[in-house]
Enzyme design. Structure first.
Site, PDB file in Angstrom:
ATOM      1  N   MET A  17       0.851  -1.197   0.000  1.00  0.00           N
ATOM      2  CA  MET A  17       0.000   0.000   0.000  1.00  0.00           C
ATOM      3  C   MET A  17       0.880   1.239   0.000  1.00  0.00           C
ATOM      4  O   MET A  17       1.693   1.426   0.911  1.00  0.00           O
ATOM      5  CB  MET A  17      -0.924  -0.009   1.233  1.00  0.00           C
ATOM      6  CG  MET A  17      -1.996  -1.084   1.191  1.00  0.00           C
ATOM      7  SD  MET A  17      -2.999  -1.159   2.701  1.00  0.00           S
ATOM      8  CE  MET A  17      -1.926  -2.133   3.785  1.00  0.00           C
ATOM      9  N   CYS A  99      -2.149  -1.437 -10.165  1.00  0.00           N
ATOM     10  CA  CYS A  99      -2.289  -0.041  -9.755  1.00  0.00           C
ATOM     11  C   CYS A  99      -2.849   0.793 -10.901  1.00  0.00           C
ATOM     12  O   CYS A  99      -2.300   0.769 -12.007  1.00  0.00           O
ATOM     13  CB  CYS A  99      -0.940   0.521  -9.312  1.00  0.00           C
ATOM     14  SG  CYS A  99      -1.041   2.250  -8.780  1.00  0.00           S
ATOM     15  N   LYS A 138       0.668  -9.509  -9.030  1.00  0.00           N
ATOM     16  CA  LYS A 138      -0.562  -9.004  -8.405  1.00  0.00           C
ATOM     17  C   LYS A 138      -1.363  -8.278  -9.467  1.00  0.00           C
ATOM     18  O   LYS A 138      -0.856  -7.362 -10.117  1.00  0.00           O
ATOM     19  CB  LYS A 138      -0.254  -8.071  -7.233  1.00  0.00           C
ATOM     20  CG  LYS A 138      -1.507  -7.651  -6.467  1.00  0.00           C
ATOM     21  CD  LYS A 138      -1.160  -6.885  -5.198  1.00  0.00           C
ATOM     22  CE  LYS A 138      -2.395  -6.695  -4.308  1.00  0.00           C
ATOM     23  NZ  LYS A 138      -3.398  -5.797  -4.883  1.00  0.00           N
ATOM     24  N   HIS A 170      -6.793  -9.041  -6.989  1.00  0.00           N
ATOM     25  CA  HIS A 170      -7.726  -8.098  -6.368  1.00  0.00           C
ATOM     26  C   HIS A 170      -9.065  -8.282  -7.078  1.00  0.00           C
ATOM     27  O   HIS A 170      -9.155  -8.076  -8.289  1.00  0.00           O
ATOM     28  CB  HIS A 170      -7.200  -6.676  -6.542  1.00  0.00           C
ATOM     29  CG  HIS A 170      -7.997  -5.640  -5.806  1.00  0.00           C
ATOM     30  ND1 HIS A 170      -7.465  -4.447  -5.401  1.00  0.00           N
ATOM     31  CD2 HIS A 170      -9.291  -5.617  -5.405  1.00  0.00           C
ATOM     32  CE1 HIS A 170      -8.396  -3.734  -4.790  1.00  0.00           C
ATOM     33  NE2 HIS A 170      -9.518  -4.423  -4.786  1.00  0.00           N
ATOM     34  N   ASN A 210      -7.678 -10.992  -2.853  1.00  0.00           N
ATOM     35  CA  ASN A 210      -7.452  -9.695  -2.213  1.00  0.00           C
ATOM     36  C   ASN A 210      -8.659  -8.810  -2.524  1.00  0.00           C
ATOM     37  O   ASN A 210      -9.295  -8.949  -3.556  1.00  0.00           O
ATOM     38  CB  ASN A 210      -6.155  -9.096  -2.776  1.00  0.00           C
ATOM     39  CG  ASN A 210      -5.945  -7.629  -2.433  1.00  0.00           C
ATOM     40  OD1 ASN A 210      -5.704  -6.815  -3.319  1.00  0.00           O
ATOM     41  ND2 ASN A 210      -6.029  -7.283  -1.177  1.00  0.00           N
ATOM     42  N   GLY A 211      -8.954  -7.901  -1.606  1.00  0.00           N
ATOM     43  CA  GLY A 211     -10.005  -6.928  -1.841  1.00  0.00           C
ATOM     44  C   GLY A 211     -11.135  -7.009  -0.833  1.00  0.00           C
ATOM     45  O   GLY A 211     -11.843  -8.003  -0.774  1.00  0.00           O
ATOM     46  N   GLY A 233      -5.711  -5.688   3.074  1.00  0.00           N
ATOM     47  CA  GLY A 233      -5.182  -4.377   2.747  1.00  0.00           C
ATOM     48  C   GLY A 233      -5.471  -3.368   3.832  1.00  0.00           C
ATOM     49  O   GLY A 233      -4.876  -3.399   4.907  1.00  0.00           O
TER      50      GLY A 233
END
Length: 343
Positions: A17, A99, A138, A170, A210-211, A233
């Site tokens: 992060m 990202c 990722k 994610h 993830n998420g 996260g």
């Protein structure tokens, strides 16, 4: 190069992060959980190759297992940076394909790379050739209108053909236009089912979800549903104490649960070290605001750290002073933590 199997254990990890998971935050989290895999902030290949490596890559040995996340879109620089990461002692190197920020898009990496699976495969192949530590990816479940299950499957299959075995997904798509990075973390709806189906289609791969995971109970439901691991996260950053039972619940550790008193004592020692290195205590205190979330006095804890802790002359004692505001029910933890606060 020969590759070292599946280490580290990825059953539970804390996501990379920006502006959050720097070396000071990771030292703090490591006082709460010894086994959860920790990731750095994303570091670009240009920064690694041309910048202050000690500042960008340095970490405390206590942080192991720790993974470096790289941002880039060219095979050779990524391979060089992966080799540097291995030399610095990282346990894994991860490529960011998730990202969505404008800055990242302008450099043609991050989530926009989902549209170029062949390029990602070339990058991962070059990285794998350069190191023996694991290389992982990722990613999101899709971008813009390129968000079908078939597109995700094609992306993963193309990259997996290089020998990459681990994909952290994610479970939201990213909108490259029209949403800020912050909005991209919560506006696109979560689709856990798509990640589950990816795992069912590719049981040979290690798929980490993830998420939007708020706590360990939810993480456990994802593992029970067939996921190989879960990455937390924002919840791990804003409410870090949720990780206190991680080693016991996810990794079978027999050690006693940590107490906040233990953590405070370690943080004060670390803050003293920072001070001796000429670093202000606020580089640490800004990360520990959530340590007492949910306890009476948590607001006073945060206020003291943010108001007094930001002073450039503040010392380690601000942590104990802040902790003195927090009411801890006796018996809830193994020692009377007021003893630490009084020191």
């Amino acid at each position: 190069m020969s590759h070292t199997g599946t280490y580290p254990d990825r059953r539970l990890s804390v996501a990379p992060m920006m502006d959050c998971t720097d070396r000071h935050d990771r030292f703090f989290l490591r006082q709460i959980t010894r086994r959860t895999l920790l990731y750095t902030e994303m570091v670009t290949t240009g920064a690694v190759l041309n910048g202050d490596r000690e500042k960008l890559l340095g970490f405390d040995p206590v942080e192991h297992p720790v993974a470096l996340q790289l941002g880039g879109a060219e095979p050779r620089p990524l391979a060089d940076c992966a080799a540097i990461a291995q030399d610095w002692g990282y346990d894994e190197v991860n490529l960011n394909v998730g990202c969505p920020s404008d800055r990242v898009q302008n450099a043609r990496f991050g989530a926009c790379l989902m549209a170029e699976p062949r390029l990602v495969a070339d990058c991962v192949a070059a990285m794998r050739d350069a190191v023996s530590i694991p290389v992982t990816v990722k990613t999101r479940i899709g971008i813009d209108d390129r968000d079908s299950e078939a597109a995700l499957r094609d992306f993963v299959d193309t990259v997996a053909a290089t020998g990459c075995r681990t994909f952290i997904v994610h479970a939201r798509k990213a909108w490259l236009q029209g949403l800020s990075p912050k909005e991209n973390r919560n506006v696109p709806p979560l689709d856990y089912g798509r990640v589950y189906r990816l795992k069912q289609a590719r049981p040979d791969l290690e798929i980490i979800i993830n998420g939007g995971v708020p706590d360990l109970d939810t993480a456990k439901t994802h593992l029970d549903a067939g996921m190989d691991g879960v990455m937390l996260g924002r919840a791990a950053y804003h409410t870090p104490w949720i990780l206190a039972e991680a080693d016991r619940r996810f990794f079978g550790a027999a050690s006693a649960l940590p107490t906040r008193a233990d953590v405070i004592a370690a943080l004060m020692g670390y803050a003293q070290r920072l001070q001796s290195e000429g670093l202000p205590v606020k580089v640490l205190t800004r990360h520990i605001m959530g340590l007492c979330a949910g306890l009476p006095g948590a607001r006073a804890w945060r206020r003291h750290l943010s108001e007094v802790g930001r002073d450039k002359d503040a010392g380690p004692e601000v942590i104990a002073e802040a902790f003195a505001h927090v009411e801890r029910p006796l018996g809830a933890e193994e020692v009377d933590e007021r003893e630490i606060a009084a020191q």
